[in-house]
Design a protein around this motif. Sequence first.
Motif, PDB file in Angstrom:
ATOM      1  N   GLY A 174       0.937  -0.789   0.165  1.00 42.66           N
ATOM      2  CA  GLY A 174       0.117   0.033  -0.252  1.00 42.66           C
ATOM      3  C   GLY A 174       0.477   1.119   0.176  1.00 42.66           C
ATOM      4  N   ASN A 175       2.040   1.141  -0.387  1.00 47.34           N
ATOM      5  CA  ASN A 175       2.898   2.665  -0.184  1.00 47.34           C
ATOM      6  C   ASN A 175       4.217   2.606  -1.616  1.00 47.34           C
ATOM      7  N   LEU A 232      -3.609  -5.374  -3.142  1.00 44.43           N
ATOM      8  CA  LEU A 232      -2.817  -4.972  -1.304  1.00 44.43           C
ATOM      9  C   LEU A 232      -3.750  -5.716  -1.074  1.00 44.43           C
ATOM     10  N   ALA A 290      -4.285  -2.532   5.498  1.00 39.25           N
ATOM     11  CA  ALA A 290      -5.280  -1.067   5.985  1.00 39.25           C
ATOM     12  C   ALA A 290      -6.731  -1.186   5.985  1.00 39.25           C
ATOM     13  N   ARG A 299      -9.291   9.407   0.794  1.00 37.95           N
ATOM     14  CA  ARG A 299      -8.213   7.943   1.897  1.00 37.95           C
ATOM     15  C   ARG A 299     -10.078   7.704   2.408  1.00 37.95           C
ATOM     16  N   THR A 348     -10.727   4.627   4.535  1.00 35.81           N
ATOM     17  CA  THR A 348     -10.677   3.766   6.154  1.00 35.81           C
ATOM     18  C   THR A 348     -11.462   3.117   6.138  1.00 35.81           C
ATOM     19  N   SER A 399      -5.885   3.106   7.202  1.00 36.96           N
ATOM     20  CA  SER A 399      -6.263   4.240   6.038  1.00 36.96           C
ATOM     21  C   SER A 399      -5.354   3.801   4.659  1.00 36.96           C
ATOM     22  N   LEU A 400      -5.710   4.105   3.980  1.00 31.39           N
ATOM     23  CA  LEU A 400      -5.536   4.314   1.865  1.00 31.39           C
ATOM     24  C   LEU A 400      -5.712   5.068   1.904  1.00 31.39           C
ATOM     25  N   THR A 434       0.115   4.041   2.975  1.00 33.60           N
ATOM     26  CA  THR A 434      -1.066   3.225   3.824  1.00 33.60           C
ATOM     27  C   THR A 434      -0.783   3.696   5.465  1.00 33.60           C
TER      28      THR A 434
END
Length: 128
Positions: free
Chosen positions: A43-44, A57, A61, A99, A101, A106-107, A125
């Motif tokens: 997620g990053n 993913l 999150a 965002r 959540t 959260s993403l 994330t």
Amino acid sequence: MRRSTVAAALFTALVLGVAGPPATAWAQPPAGGDTDVAACLDGNCTLRVTGPVNIPLDGRAGATGLSVSSIGPFAVAFWVHRTGGGDGLGVVGRAGSVRFTSGSGSLAVRVLELDPGAAVIELSTQPG
């Protein structure tokens, strides 16, 4: 699905010309960014997408995937997928973010660049 969510999805489909579900993953790296959608599993990442794409993913999150459903001249449409339902929709313009959540975290999805038919997006994330 609530009426407001359905209305937003229909509006997005009309405005951005969504023709159906996302196609096979298709992304190109931006300068200095990640090389493929697999790099986004945690997620990053930062990706340059040139069409509909499914980004798997790992769920840390709460999100198990993110789909870029369309790229228009003024906005990008995203669907976040969660285990057990509760999918969400976001439509974001250049330099904007959305965002998603859940109880797990959260993403955040940010549109760094937007050109006709291409966008550079950044995923980040944060644990809940």
